[in-house]
Scaffold this motif. Structure first.
Motif, PDB file in Angstrom:
ATOM      1  N   PRO A  81       0.268  -1.149   0.249  1.00 14.24           N
ATOM      2  CA  PRO A  81      -0.386   0.102  -0.041  1.00 14.24           C
ATOM      3  C   PRO A  81       1.075   0.744   0.030  1.00 14.24           C
ATOM      4  CG  PRO A  81       0.414  -1.243   2.066  1.00 14.24           C
ATOM      5  CD  PRO A  81       1.040  -1.894   1.241  1.00 14.24           C
ATOM      6  N   VAL A  82       0.817   1.877  -1.159  1.00 21.56           N
ATOM      7  CA  VAL A  82       1.727   3.417  -1.514  1.00 21.56           C
ATOM      8  C   VAL A  82       0.945   5.044  -1.018  1.00 21.56           C
ATOM      9  CG1 VAL A  82       2.863   4.043  -2.950  1.00 21.56           C
ATOM     10  CG2 VAL A  82       2.879   1.630  -2.746  1.00 21.56           C
ATOM     11  N   ALA A  83      -0.263   4.664  -1.032  1.00 24.85           N
ATOM     12  CA  ALA A  83      -0.421   6.070  -0.818  1.00 24.85           C
ATOM     13  C   ALA A  83      -1.574   5.846  -0.380  1.00 24.85           C
ATOM     14  CB  ALA A  83       0.427   6.582  -2.120  1.00 24.85           C
ATOM     15  N   LEU A  84      -2.863   6.971  -0.051  1.00 24.87           N
ATOM     16  CA  LEU A  84      -3.886   7.182  -0.099  1.00 24.87           C
ATOM     17  C   LEU A  84      -3.933   8.806  -1.175  1.00 24.87           C
ATOM     18  CD1 LEU A  84      -7.358   7.009   0.680  1.00 24.87           C
ATOM     19  CD2 LEU A  84      -6.518   7.693   2.734  1.00 24.87           C
ATOM     20  N   PHE A  85      -5.149   8.612  -2.123  1.00 24.43           N
ATOM     21  CA  PHE A  85      -5.052   9.511  -2.744  1.00 24.43           C
ATOM     22  C   PHE A  85      -6.286  10.055  -1.955  1.00 24.43           C
ATOM     23  CE2 PHE A  85      -2.694   8.218  -6.488  1.00 24.43           C
ATOM     24  CZ  PHE A  85      -1.383   8.563  -5.789  1.00 24.43           C
ATOM     25  N   ILE A  86      -6.708  11.804  -1.580  1.00 21.76           N
ATOM     26  CA  ILE A  86      -7.255  12.014  -1.879  1.00 21.76           C
ATOM     27  C   ILE A  86      -8.198  13.146  -2.728  1.00 21.76           C
ATOM     28  CG2 ILE A  86      -9.238  13.400  -0.164  1.00 21.76           C
ATOM     29  CD1 ILE A  86      -7.087  12.705   2.468  1.00 21.76           C
ATOM     30  N   ILE A  87      -9.517  12.873  -3.700  1.00 25.73           N
ATOM     31  CA  ILE A  87      -9.496  14.251  -4.692  1.00 25.73           C
ATOM     32  C   ILE A  87     -10.861  14.138  -4.719  1.00 25.73           C
ATOM     33  CG2 ILE A  87     -10.050  14.280  -7.289  1.00 25.73           C
ATOM     34  CD1 ILE A  87      -7.655  11.669  -7.701  1.00 25.73           C
ATOM     35  N   GLU A  88     -10.670  15.368  -4.261  1.00 28.73           N
ATOM     36  CA  GLU A  88     -11.872  16.662  -4.151  1.00 28.73           C
ATOM     37  C   GLU A  88     -12.665  17.148  -5.078  1.00 28.73           C
ATOM     38  OE1 GLU A  88     -12.961  20.156  -1.183  1.00 28.73           O
ATOM     39  OE2 GLU A  88     -12.342  19.275  -0.496  1.00 28.73           O
ATOM     40  N   ASN A  89     -14.007  16.576  -5.321  1.00 27.02           N
ATOM     41  CA  ASN A  89     -14.411  17.531  -6.907  1.00 27.02           C
ATOM     42  C   ASN A  89     -16.299  17.709  -5.942  1.00 27.02           C
ATOM     43  OD1 ASN A  89     -17.228  16.040  -8.669  1.00 27.02           O
ATOM     44  ND2 ASN A  89     -14.985  17.150  -9.456  1.00 27.02           N
ATOM     45  N   GLY A  90     -15.693  19.152  -6.020  1.00 24.01           N
ATOM     46  CA  GLY A  90     -17.265  19.591  -5.221  1.00 24.01           C
ATOM     47  C   GLY A  90     -16.504  20.581  -3.745  1.00 24.01           C
ATOM     48  N   LYS A  91     -17.664  20.806  -3.469  1.00 29.67           N
ATOM     49  CA  LYS A  91     -16.733  21.081  -1.933  1.00 29.67           C
ATOM     50  C   LYS A  91     -17.515  19.975  -0.760  1.00 29.67           C
ATOM     51  CE  LYS A  91     -17.576  25.780  -0.968  1.00 29.67           C
ATOM     52  NZ  LYS A  91     -17.811  26.805  -0.859  1.00 29.67           N
ATOM     53  N   PRO A  92     -16.459  19.735   0.182  1.00 31.23           N
ATOM     54  CA  PRO A  92     -17.896  18.530   1.626  1.00 31.23           C
ATOM     55  C   PRO A  92     -18.304  19.292   2.482  1.00 31.23           C
ATOM     56  CG  PRO A  92     -14.837  20.005   2.008  1.00 31.23           C
ATOM     57  CD  PRO A  92     -15.275  19.580   0.960  1.00 31.23           C
ATOM     58  N   VAL A  93     -19.514  18.791   2.724  1.00 32.93           N
ATOM     59  CA  VAL A  93     -20.876  19.830   3.400  1.00 32.93           C
ATOM     60  C   VAL A  93     -19.728  19.231   4.374  1.00 32.93           C
ATOM     61  CG1 VAL A  93     -23.004  19.202   4.184  1.00 32.93           C
ATOM     62  CG2 VAL A  93     -22.503  19.340   2.040  1.00 32.93           C
ATOM     63  N   PRO A  94     -20.020  20.096   6.125  1.00 29.37           N
ATOM     64  CA  PRO A  94     -19.470  20.563   7.113  1.00 29.37           C
ATOM     65  C   PRO A  94     -20.625  19.201   7.743  1.00 29.37           C
ATOM     66  CG  PRO A  94     -20.220  22.389   7.103  1.00 29.37           C
ATOM     67  CD  PRO A  94     -20.144  21.678   5.795  1.00 29.37           C
ATOM     68  N   ASN A  95     -20.680  18.462   8.776  1.00 28.60           N
ATOM     69  CA  ASN A  95     -21.227  18.132   9.820  1.00 28.60           C
ATOM     70  C   ASN A  95     -21.217  19.031  11.093  1.00 28.60           C
ATOM     71  OD1 ASN A  95     -23.109  16.465  11.851  1.00 28.60           O
ATOM     72  ND2 ASN A  95     -21.474  15.500  12.964  1.00 28.60           N
ATOM     73  N   ILE A  96     -22.273  20.327  11.029  1.00 30.92           N
ATOM     74  CA  ILE A  96     -22.288  21.414  12.300  1.00 30.92           C
ATOM     75  C   ILE A  96     -23.199  20.896  13.622  1.00 30.92           C
ATOM     76  CG2 ILE A  96     -22.958  23.395  13.316  1.00 30.92           C
ATOM     77  CD1 ILE A  96     -22.545  24.588   9.914  1.00 30.92           C
ATOM     78  N   LYS A  97     -23.129  20.939  14.439  1.00 34.20           N
ATOM     79  CA  LYS A  97     -23.882  20.106  15.714  1.00 34.20           C
ATOM     80  C   LYS A  97     -24.058  21.958  16.796  1.00 34.20           C
ATOM     81  CE  LYS A  97     -21.963  16.975  17.581  1.00 34.20           C
ATOM     82  NZ  LYS A  97     -22.183  15.275  17.793  1.00 34.20           N
ATOM     83  N   VAL A  98     -24.532  22.357  17.303  1.00 33.79           N
ATOM     84  CA  VAL A  98     -24.678  23.240  18.633  1.00 33.79           C
ATOM     85  C   VAL A  98     -25.152  22.819  19.885  1.00 33.79           C
ATOM     86  CG1 VAL A  98     -25.231  25.437  19.353  1.00 33.79           C
ATOM     87  CG2 VAL A  98     -25.333  25.133  16.464  1.00 33.79           C
ATOM     88  N   GLY A  99     -24.726  22.763  20.431  1.00 34.58           N
ATOM     89  CA  GLY A  99     -24.943  21.701  21.497  1.00 34.58           C
ATOM     90  C   GLY A  99     -24.328  20.305  21.063  1.00 34.58           C
ATOM     91  N   TYR A 100     -25.837  19.625  22.011  1.00 33.69           N
ATOM     92  CA  TYR A 100     -25.657  18.142  21.361  1.00 33.69           C
ATOM     93  C   TYR A 100     -26.636  18.062  19.487  1.00 33.69           C
ATOM     94  CZ  TYR A 100     -22.949  16.846  24.625  1.00 33.69           C
ATOM     95  OH  TYR A 100     -21.884  16.606  25.826  1.00 33.69           O
ATOM     96  N   ARG A 101     -26.952  18.799  19.318  1.00 33.43           N
ATOM     97  CA  ARG A 101     -28.351  19.377  18.123  1.00 33.43           C
ATOM     98  C   ARG A 101     -27.914  19.133  16.851  1.00 33.43           C
ATOM     99  NH1 ARG A 101     -34.023  20.191  18.038  1.00 33.43           N
ATOM    100  NH2 ARG A 101     -33.904  20.185  20.427  1.00 33.43           N
ATOM    101  N   PRO A 102     -27.990  18.632  15.622  1.00 38.87           N
ATOM    102  CA  PRO A 102     -27.756  19.610  14.617  1.00 38.87           C
ATOM    103  C   PRO A 102     -27.843  20.469  14.063  1.00 38.87           C
ATOM    104  CG  PRO A 102     -27.920  16.713  14.854  1.00 38.87           C
ATOM    105  CD  PRO A 102     -28.620  17.140  15.970  1.00 38.87           C
ATOM    106  N   ALA A 103     -27.246  20.791  13.250  1.00 34.70           N
ATOM    107  CA  ALA A 103     -27.958  22.119  12.573  1.00 34.70           C
ATOM    108  C   ALA A 103     -28.380  22.291  11.157  1.00 34.70           C
ATOM    109  CB  ALA A 103     -27.026  23.540  11.889  1.00 34.70           C
ATOM    110  N   ALA A 104     -29.271  22.299  11.110  1.00 37.64           N
ATOM    111  CA  ALA A 104     -29.887  22.555   9.681  1.00 37.64           C
ATOM    112  C   ALA A 104     -28.928  23.540   8.555  1.00 37.64           C
ATOM    113  CB  ALA A 104     -31.144  22.618   9.881  1.00 37.64           C
ATOM    114  N   GLN A 105     -29.361  22.925   7.173  1.00 45.19           N
ATOM    115  CA  GLN A 105     -28.376  22.850   6.124  1.00 45.19           C
ATOM    116  C   GLN A 105     -29.922  23.552   4.748  1.00 45.19           C
ATOM    117  OE1 GLN A 105     -26.079  20.959   3.641  1.00 45.19           O
ATOM    118  NE2 GLN A 105     -25.212  22.723   2.506  1.00 45.19           N
TER     119      GLN A 105
END
Length: 957
Positions: free
Chosen positions: A646-670
């Motif tokens: 195993p030589v390498a891990l390639f991470i190729i981003e096609n588009g912007k990643p969507v974050p996971n956001i929580k305020v306290g323990y409640r997920p935020a709505a996108q």
């Protein structure tokens, strides 16, 4: 390419083993009994079939039946999946040095499973308990455990048979052997079951001692625990109140519940600190678990608070262990004293035997002399002279010492044992001369009982071995020297990666009989390091005319990770090898929601291959694409560790990643591009912001840099001021780990009275003209702001029907990935589907998240055609068909249509000795030549699941 030969070789092994495991075309499809299947394994795993005495080497996907015995050698492990022939349910991860017997496997009158565990360690996930008639029982030499929908860890001491049971989720009813009393062991507790006098067991239940837990388990079991994290969290959230329903109301109840919620985080934290698993591996497994279950796993909660009574119970367990150790030491001392007494007795017996032998000899000589004198008195002088001369000749002709000497037996004799067998062998490892002892798992060979083996980590430099003989007064020698207390000094091990063999001799009490034993200790090799430059002189990527820039930012388990970003749908990846000996394959996947999938699916087939240096096109999916590059050294044997690198891990981003956001323990709505909102209960002065890109609070490819222009102190837990009540807006800037990319987000938090937004979460779907409700689970009683549910793989959409506590000006909206949806037709993709529900009016809002999981379909064929006509009665779930043709048909054309399961390749085989693969013709059509009688063909998927059996019968002319 050569790496495909491994798959063909594996199939050949499976076919060769068919007679052993009784997998014939008739028995497989008629099977209704419950079986255990070896889902995966490493090292040496052996199986003894029911009623047999021969040991067979196990292999992946081997079926185990009632009465079979499985054993794992040192540095080996296995994962077992219990199934009824059509679906998988319970799972058992077996560590090294473990022996199991499948005492009962049945599906009649309920699912019944009984596993007898003689020694070793195992992690068990039980899901088959759905009715009172279902049973899953685990037996050890000292305990009987009745499992009810549970995740548990069991350790059996091979020396004493003492059992340690640790429950992570659910309840295990545990009864000591020989006792009528049973105890319910609940999450976070550990039961120590020992054998006392008259074979009656004793049990002590106390909160799990995590330090002891780490010493008793290895990497394979820790990985199994983390893999089951989603199911553990889900079950504990559902049953938390049930665990303590008899506890009444007390101030201590909240602490106990919190301990259960924090148990998983505490176990994982201790495992990482003890080097049993890396943090990166934890993150990977957590992502997989969250993807499969739709449950958010928060391992940052890891504080366990114990009461004085609970600490006392832990002390009682430790005291019981110390007593057992003391008893063993006393027994060894007693054995040594007995040996010395017996040796003294043997010496006295031997001295008495020699004394009597000498007395008998003198007495015989005196009797002979007296008899000769009496005889000579009767002779004349001439006769006496002849007698004397004859005696001289006889004495001269006799050689002294050649005549046997009669041995007189003592009047009372003691027969000493000739038993020179060991009862057990234990070992302890040391990292250096000053370190404390760490127990080592020692396994006795099931083939040759005089051979013992053990595996240690590469930091263990010395060991101490201690022996228990079947005869207490037997002795043990090492290098011809008798061992004091049958225990060695510290013995040095060879270098990491090497074996060290120690030879010992056991001498029976009779001082004559001996037996030779060996202990082979394998020291783990030093961790390999892989450098891309060792195999590739260069690598590059382009999307059209643009040369892309790689950003290397960290290693995971010694494998370098590099990343690039492109808006294109594909790239051209160029690899230049340093030698013609090398070839390469790229394995991977893309996922729009940035959730990892199981490794066996990821490795199903290569995305692209290189036989020589050159450029190949790689198709990208929208979002984050992960690719593992493997280089193959064609000068090495395929079975060697040096063949696949195993030589390498390639991470190729096609588009912007969507974050996971929580305020306290409640997920935020996108609710739009980079736009989020959340809710806190009225009156809160503040809450913590958690923001990452992989549903994990530990590892994220980007983190928060600033909030409202101010740099944050910690990127993963950021306090947000929310006073006074009302709407608060936060502008957030994130930065990737390579410190190259920055993105901007806006988060609005409503701090106010949300009671008027209370709504029910009614989800349903339509299927075959009928309506069905989706059962939703509310983790933590709904306080965490989300619910989960699941549908069948064939369901493509869902319906949301909100019901509000008030209808005064409140409206509801549903978003998926920031896009407003039609509540009457919510699209369901394969995998986890997150829907953000937002209820609002002119003053504020309340948000809630529902995660609906639509599982990936099993690999199936949707149609099989013979000469363009579908097989009569074909349905995907039936895998056995017979087709009749007339006597004049020389061959038929076979076609099939898969269900499109990603990464699965299908092939056609003609059964024979050996089986032969049929090559597809133009348009993917297979021409099958026929002979008189039955012609057997198989259509096989390459993931190892069941093939389709096609029998074509042509009668004789």
């Amino acid at each position: 390419m050569r790496f495909r030969k491994g798959l063909l070789y594996g199939l050949a092994l499976l076919l060769a083993a068919l007679p052993l495991i009784n997998l014939t075309a008739n028995t497989v499809h008629a099977a209704t009994s419950r079986v255990a299947i070896i889902k995966s394994m490493s090292g040496t795993v052996q199986v003894k079939k029911s009623g047999g005495s021969k040991l067979f080497k196990a292999f992946a996907k081997m079926s185990l039946n009632e009465g079979d015995v499985l054993s794992t050698s040192a540095n080996s492990s296995a994962v077992l999946q219990f199934a009824n022939g059509t679906s998988e349910d319970d799972k058992m991860s077996v560590a090294s040095g473990t022996t199991l017997t499948f005492s009962k496997l049945s599906d009649k009158n309920g699912t019944k499973t009984k596993v007898s565990m003689l020694n070793g360690s195992a992690w068990v996930d039980v899901k088959s308990i759905s009715s009172k008639s279902d049973e899953f029982t685990l037996e050890t030499p000292t305990a009987i455990m009745g499992v009810r929908g549970t995740h548990l860890l069991v350790n059996v001491n091979p020396e004493t048979g003492a059992t340690r049971l640790t429950v992570a989720a659910g309840v295990v009813n545990t009864k000591p052997a020989g006792s009528d009393e049973s105890y319910d062991v609940k999450p976070g507790n550990n039961a120590l079951v020992t054998k006392e006098q008259e074979d009656v067991g004793e049990i002590i239940v106390a909160p799990a001692d995590l330090d002891t837990l780490m010493k008793q388990n290895d990497k394979s079991l820790i990985e199994a625990i983390v893999t089951a994290a989603g199911e553990i969290v889900k079950e504990n959230q559902q049953k938390l109140d049930q665990y303590f329903e008899d506890a009444g109301v007390s101030n201590d109840l909240s602490r106990k519940k919190t301990n259960v919620e924090n148990l998983l985080g505490a176990i994982v934290d201790n495992a990482v600190k003890n080097g049993l698993i890396s943090q990166d591996r934890v993150n990977q497994l957590v992502q997989e678990a969250q993807t499969q279950t739709g449950v958010t796993i928060d391992l940052s909660k890891k504080n366990i608070v114990l009461s004085d009574e609970e600490k006392r119970l832990q002390y009682e367990q430790k005291k019981k262990d110390d007593e057992a150790k003391k008893a063993a030491d006393e027994q060894r001392k007693k054995d040594e004293d007995e040996r010395k007494k017996l040796a003294d007795l043997n010496k006295k017996i031997e001295e008495e035997r020699l004394r009597r032998e000498e007395e008998n000899k003198k007495s015989d000589e005196e009797k002979k002399k007296k008899a000769q004198e009496e005889y000579e008195k009767l002779l004349s002088e001439a006769e006496k002279q002849r007698f004397v001369e004859s005696k001289k000749k006889l004495d001269a002709a006799s050689t002294p010492g050649n005549q046997p000497v009669p041995v007189s037996q003592p009047s009372s004799s003691v027969v000493l044992s000739d038993n020179a067998q060991l009862q057990s062998l234990r070992a302890f490892g040391y990292t250096d001369d000053s370190s404390s002892a760490a127990p080592i798992t020692v396994t006795q060979s099931s083939v040759d009982p005089t051979e013992y083996e053990a595996s240690v980590s590469n930091n263990i430099q010395k060991i101490v071995a201690t022996f228990v003989t079947q005869e207490s007064n037997a002795t043990v020698k090492y290098h011809s020297a008798v061992l004091t207390s049958k225990t060695t000094e510290k013995l040095a091990l060879n270098a990491p990666g090497d074996e060290t063999t120690f030879d010992f001799v056991v001498m029976a009490p009779n001082g004559v009989t001996t037996r030779n034993y060996t202990l082979t200790v394998t020291r783990a090799p030093s961790e390999p390091t892989y450098q891309i430059s060792d195999y590739l002189s260069s690598f590059s990527a382009t999307d059209g005319d643009n040369t892309l820039t790689w950003h290397s930012f960290r290693d995971v388990e010694n494998i370098p990770i590099t990343r690039l970003d492109t808006p294109a749908d594909s790239i051209d990846l160029t690899l230049n090898f340093v030698s013609n000996n090398y070839s390469a394959a790229l394995y991977g996947w893309g996922d729009s929601e940035y959730r990892e999938i199981p490794a066996d699916q990821m490795r199903a087939a290569p995305v692209q291959t290189w036989e020589t240096s050159g450029s190949k096109s790689v198709t990208l999916q929208e979002g984050m694409n992960f690719y593992f590059l493997y280089v193959y050294d064609n000068a090495k044997e395929e079975s060697s560790d040096e063949y696949e690198i195993p030589v390498a891990l390639f991470i190729i981003e096609n588009g912007k990643p969507v974050p996971n956001i929580k305020v306290g323990y409640r997920p935020a709505a996108q609710i739009g591009p980079n736009t989020y909102l959340s809710t806190v209960y009225g009156g809160a002065l503040g809450a913590n912001l958690y923001m990452n890109f992989f549903d994990s609070d530990y590892t994220s490819w980007a983190s928060v840099k600033t909030v409202n222009g101010a740099e944050v102190a910690t990127p993963y837990e950021i306090p947000l001021p929310l006073s006074p009540a009302g709407i608060h807006s936060f502008d957030i800037v994130t930065e990737d780990i390579a410190e190259v990319y920055h993105d901007e987000y806006n988060l609005k938090v409503y701090n106010g009275d949300s009671s008027r937004y209370s709504m029910s979460f009614n989800m349903a779907y339509h299927y075959n003209g009928a309506d069905y409700s989706i059962s939703l689970t509310h983790p933590g009683g709904g306080s965490y702001g989300y619910s989960t549910g699941s549908v069948e793989s064939s369901v493509v959409s869902a319906v949301y029907m909100p019901v509000f506590s008030t209808d005064i000006g409140v409206t509801a909206a549903v978003y998926k990935n920031g896009v407003l949806q039609n509540p009457a037709s919510l699209p369901l993709d394969f995998g986890a589907n997150s829907f953000d529900l937002v209820a609002s009016d002119s003053e504020g809002w309340s948000n809630y998240r529902i995660i609906i999981t639509r599982p990936y379909p099993e690999p199936e064929l949707t149609d099989v055609r013979i000469d363009s006509a579908s097989l009569s009665g074909f349905v995907p779930w039936n895998h056995t068909y017979t087709n009749n043709v007339s006597t004049d048909v020389e061959g038929v054309a076979l076609e099939y249509t898969p269900n499109g399961y990603s990464g699965i390749e299908w092939t056609v085989w003609k059964e024979g000795s050996p089986d032969t693969e049929v090559t597809a013709g133009e348009g993917g059509i297979y021409f099958l030549e026929l002979q008189d009688g039955d012609n057997y063909y198989q259509i096989k998927p390459d993931d190892g699941s069941d093939p389709y059996w096609i029998t074509i019968h042509r009668p004789s002319a």
